[in-house]
Design a protein around this motif. Structure first.
Motif, PDB file in Angstrom:
ATOM      1  N   ALA A  91     -45.136  47.725  -4.965  1.00  0.00           N
ATOM      2  CA  ALA A  91     -44.541  46.537  -5.565  1.00  0.00           C
ATOM      3  C   ALA A  91     -45.187  45.305  -4.947  1.00  0.00           C
ATOM      4  N   GLY A  92     -45.675  44.402  -5.765  1.00  0.00           N
ATOM      5  CA  GLY A  92     -46.350  43.227  -5.243  1.00  0.00           C
ATOM      6  C   GLY A  92     -45.697  41.938  -5.687  1.00  0.00           C
ATOM      7  N   PHE A  93     -44.387  41.939  -5.858  1.00  0.00           N
ATOM      8  CA  PHE A  93     -43.738  40.740  -6.367  1.00  0.00           C
ATOM      9  C   PHE A  93     -43.267  39.789  -5.270  1.00  0.00           C
ATOM     10  N   LEU A  94     -43.281  40.202  -3.991  1.00  0.00           N
ATOM     11  CA  LEU A  94     -42.917  39.320  -2.887  1.00  0.00           C
ATOM     12  C   LEU A  94     -43.986  39.409  -1.808  1.00  0.00           C
ATOM     13  N   THR A  95     -44.322  38.292  -1.252  1.00  0.00           N
ATOM     14  CA  THR A  95     -45.267  38.292  -0.138  1.00  0.00           C
ATOM     15  C   THR A  95     -44.491  38.497   1.154  1.00  0.00           C
ATOM     16  N   GLU A  96     -45.199  38.802   2.222  1.00  0.00           N
ATOM     17  CA  GLU A  96     -44.541  38.984   3.526  1.00  0.00           C
ATOM     18  C   GLU A  96     -43.851  37.700   3.969  1.00  0.00           C
ATOM     19  N   THR A  97     -44.426  36.553   3.668  1.00  0.00           N
ATOM     20  CA  THR A  97     -43.814  35.271   4.032  1.00  0.00           C
ATOM     21  C   THR A  97     -42.493  35.080   3.297  1.00  0.00           C
ATOM     22  N   GLU A  98     -42.468  35.442   1.998  1.00  0.00           N
ATOM     23  CA  GLU A  98     -41.235  35.309   1.228  1.00  0.00           C
ATOM     24  C   GLU A  98     -40.164  36.273   1.730  1.00  0.00           C
ATOM     25  N   ILE A  99     -40.573  37.470   2.098  1.00  0.00           N
ATOM     26  CA  ILE A  99     -39.621  38.449   2.640  1.00  0.00           C
ATOM     27  C   ILE A  99     -39.040  37.948   3.954  1.00  0.00           C
ATOM     28  N   ALA A 100     -39.895  37.386   4.823  1.00  0.00           N
ATOM     29  CA  ALA A 100     -39.422  36.846   6.107  1.00  0.00           C
ATOM     30  C   ALA A 100     -38.454  35.694   5.879  1.00  0.00           C
ATOM     31  N   ALA A 101     -38.711  34.840   4.869  1.00  0.00           N
ATOM     32  CA  ALA A 101     -37.817  33.716   4.580  1.00  0.00           C
ATOM     33  C   ALA A 101     -36.460  34.212   4.100  1.00  0.00           C
ATOM     34  N   ILE A 102     -36.456  35.231   3.280  1.00  0.00           N
ATOM     35  CA  ILE A 102     -35.186  35.798   2.793  1.00  0.00           C
ATOM     36  C   ILE A 102     -34.403  36.391   3.956  1.00  0.00           C
ATOM     37  N   ARG A 103     -35.078  37.140   4.804  1.00  0.00           N
ATOM     38  CA  ARG A 103     -34.387  37.724   5.969  1.00  0.00           C
ATOM     39  C   ARG A 103     -33.830  36.636   6.875  1.00  0.00           C
ATOM     40  N   GLU A 104     -34.584  35.587   7.071  1.00  0.00           N
ATOM     41  CA  GLU A 104     -34.133  34.495   7.942  1.00  0.00           C
ATOM     42  C   GLU A 104     -32.915  33.795   7.358  1.00  0.00           C
ATOM     43  N   SER A 105     -32.830  33.723   6.019  1.00  0.00           N
ATOM     44  CA  SER A 105     -31.679  33.057   5.411  1.00  0.00           C
ATOM     45  C   SER A 105     -30.383  33.840   5.659  1.00  0.00           C
ATOM     46  N   PHE A 106     -30.501  35.146   5.896  1.00  0.00           N
ATOM     47  CA  PHE A 106     -29.317  35.957   6.204  1.00  0.00           C
ATOM     48  C   PHE A 106     -29.055  36.062   7.700  1.00  0.00           C
ATOM     49  N   ASN A 107     -29.914  35.546   8.506  1.00  0.00           N
ATOM     50  CA  ASN A 107     -29.766  35.624   9.950  1.00  0.00           C
ATOM     51  C   ASN A 107     -28.846  34.503  10.416  1.00  0.00           C
ATOM     52  N   VAL A 108     -27.562  34.700  10.241  1.00  0.00           N
ATOM     53  CA  VAL A 108     -26.559  33.707  10.605  1.00  0.00           C
ATOM     54  C   VAL A 108     -26.055  34.025  12.003  1.00  0.00           C
ATOM     55  N   PRO A 109     -26.058  33.051  12.905  1.00  0.00           N
ATOM     56  CA  PRO A 109     -25.563  33.318  14.257  1.00  0.00           C
ATOM     57  C   PRO A 109     -24.105  33.761  14.227  1.00  0.00           C
ATOM     58  N   ARG A 110     -23.777  34.671  15.077  1.00  0.00           N
ATOM     59  CA  ARG A 110     -22.397  35.160  15.183  1.00  0.00           C
ATOM     60  C   ARG A 110     -21.526  34.077  15.804  1.00  0.00           C
ATOM     61  N   VAL A 111     -20.239  34.189  15.578  1.00  0.00           N
ATOM     62  CA  VAL A 111     -19.293  33.228  16.108  1.00  0.00           C
ATOM     63  C   VAL A 111     -19.361  33.200  17.624  1.00  0.00           C
ATOM     64  N   THR A 112     -19.486  34.359  18.220  1.00  0.00           N
ATOM     65  CA  THR A 112     -19.500  34.426  19.696  1.00  0.00           C
ATOM     66  C   THR A 112     -20.742  33.788  20.278  1.00  0.00           C
ATOM     67  N   GLU A 113     -21.842  33.812  19.542  1.00  0.00           N
ATOM     68  CA  GLU A 113     -23.055  33.187  20.060  1.00  0.00           C
ATOM     69  C   GLU A 113     -22.874  31.685  20.183  1.00  0.00           C
ATOM     70  N   GLY A 114     -22.076  31.085  19.296  1.00  0.00           N
ATOM     71  CA  GLY A 114     -21.840  29.637  19.357  1.00  0.00           C
ATOM     72  C   GLY A 114     -20.967  29.236  20.523  1.00  0.00           C
ATOM     73  N   LEU A 115     -20.187  30.185  21.056  1.00  0.00           N
ATOM     74  CA  LEU A 115     -19.282  29.857  22.169  1.00  0.00           C
ATOM     75  C   LEU A 115     -19.972  29.942  23.518  1.00  0.00           C
ATOM     76  N   MET A 116     -21.105  30.615  23.562  1.00  0.00           N
ATOM     77  CA  MET A 116     -21.790  30.762  24.843  1.00  0.00           C
ATOM     78  C   MET A 116     -22.545  29.478  25.187  1.00  0.00           C
ATOM     79  N   THR A 117     -22.397  29.056  26.415  1.00  0.00           N
ATOM     80  CA  THR A 117     -23.134  27.861  26.872  1.00  0.00           C
ATOM     81  C   THR A 117     -24.109  28.278  27.938  1.00  0.00           C
ATOM     82  N   PRO A 118     -25.325  27.705  27.891  1.00  0.00           N
ATOM     83  CA  PRO A 118     -26.318  28.105  28.910  1.00  0.00           C
ATOM     84  C   PRO A 118     -26.045  27.547  30.263  1.00  0.00           C
TER      85      PRO A 118
END
Length: 118
Positions: A91-118
Motif C-alpha cells: 500500500a503506497g497511500f501514506l508516506t512515513e512522514t504522514e504516518i508519524a504525524a498521525i501517530r503523534e496526533s494520538f500521543n496525548v500525555p497522560r494525566v499523571t505526566e502533567g502532575l510530575m514536576t522536575p
C-alpha cells in the motif's frame, strides 16, 4: 403464589422433581450386561482398522516427504506457493512522514505526566 407457580417456565417442574430426587431409575431397573459380551472384541477390531490406516499413511507419497528431510518439504511448499498469483502490492497511500504525524496526533500525555514536576 399459585399464579407464580402456574406461570413458571417449562423447566420448573423438571427441576423441582430433580431436587426432590424423583425420576431417577431404581437400582433394580438398571440393566445387566450380557455374559457373552466381550469388550476386547471392539479393541481388536479397532486395532485392525488402525493398522490398515497406518499402512495407508506409510505408503502415501505425501507422507514420505516428511521422512526425507526439510529440503523436500521446502520444495513442496515452493511448488504450492507457485500455484498462487502474485502477492498484493504494498500500500503506497501514506508516506512515513504522514504516518508519524498521525501517530503523534494520538500521543496525548497522560494525566499523571502533567502532575510530575522536575
Amino acid at each position: 403464589m399459585r399464579t407464580a407457580i402456574n406461570d413458571a417456565p417449562e423447566w420448573y417442574d423438571a427441576r423441582r422433581t430433580e431436587i426432590r430426587g424423583e425420576g431417577y431409575p431404581e437400582i433394580i431397573d438398571i440393566p445387566t450386561i450380557d455374559a457373552n459380551w466381550k469388550p476386547d472384541a471392539a479393541l481388536a477390531a479397532s486395532g485392525d482398522s488402525m493398522a490398515i490406516l497406518q499402512d495407508a499413511f506409510d505408503n502415501d507419497p505425501r507422507a514420505r516427504i516428511s521422512l526425507t528431510g526439510a529440503e523436500d518439504i521446502l520444495a513442496v511448499a515452493a511448488e504450492i506457493r507457485g500455484t498462487f498469483g502474485p502477492p498484493l502490492p504494498e500500500a503506497g497511500f501514506l508516506t512515513e512522514t504522514e504516518i508519524a504525524a498521525i501517530r503523534e496526533s494520538f500521543n496525548v500525555p497522560r494525566v499523571t505526566e502533567g502532575l510530575m514536576t522536575p
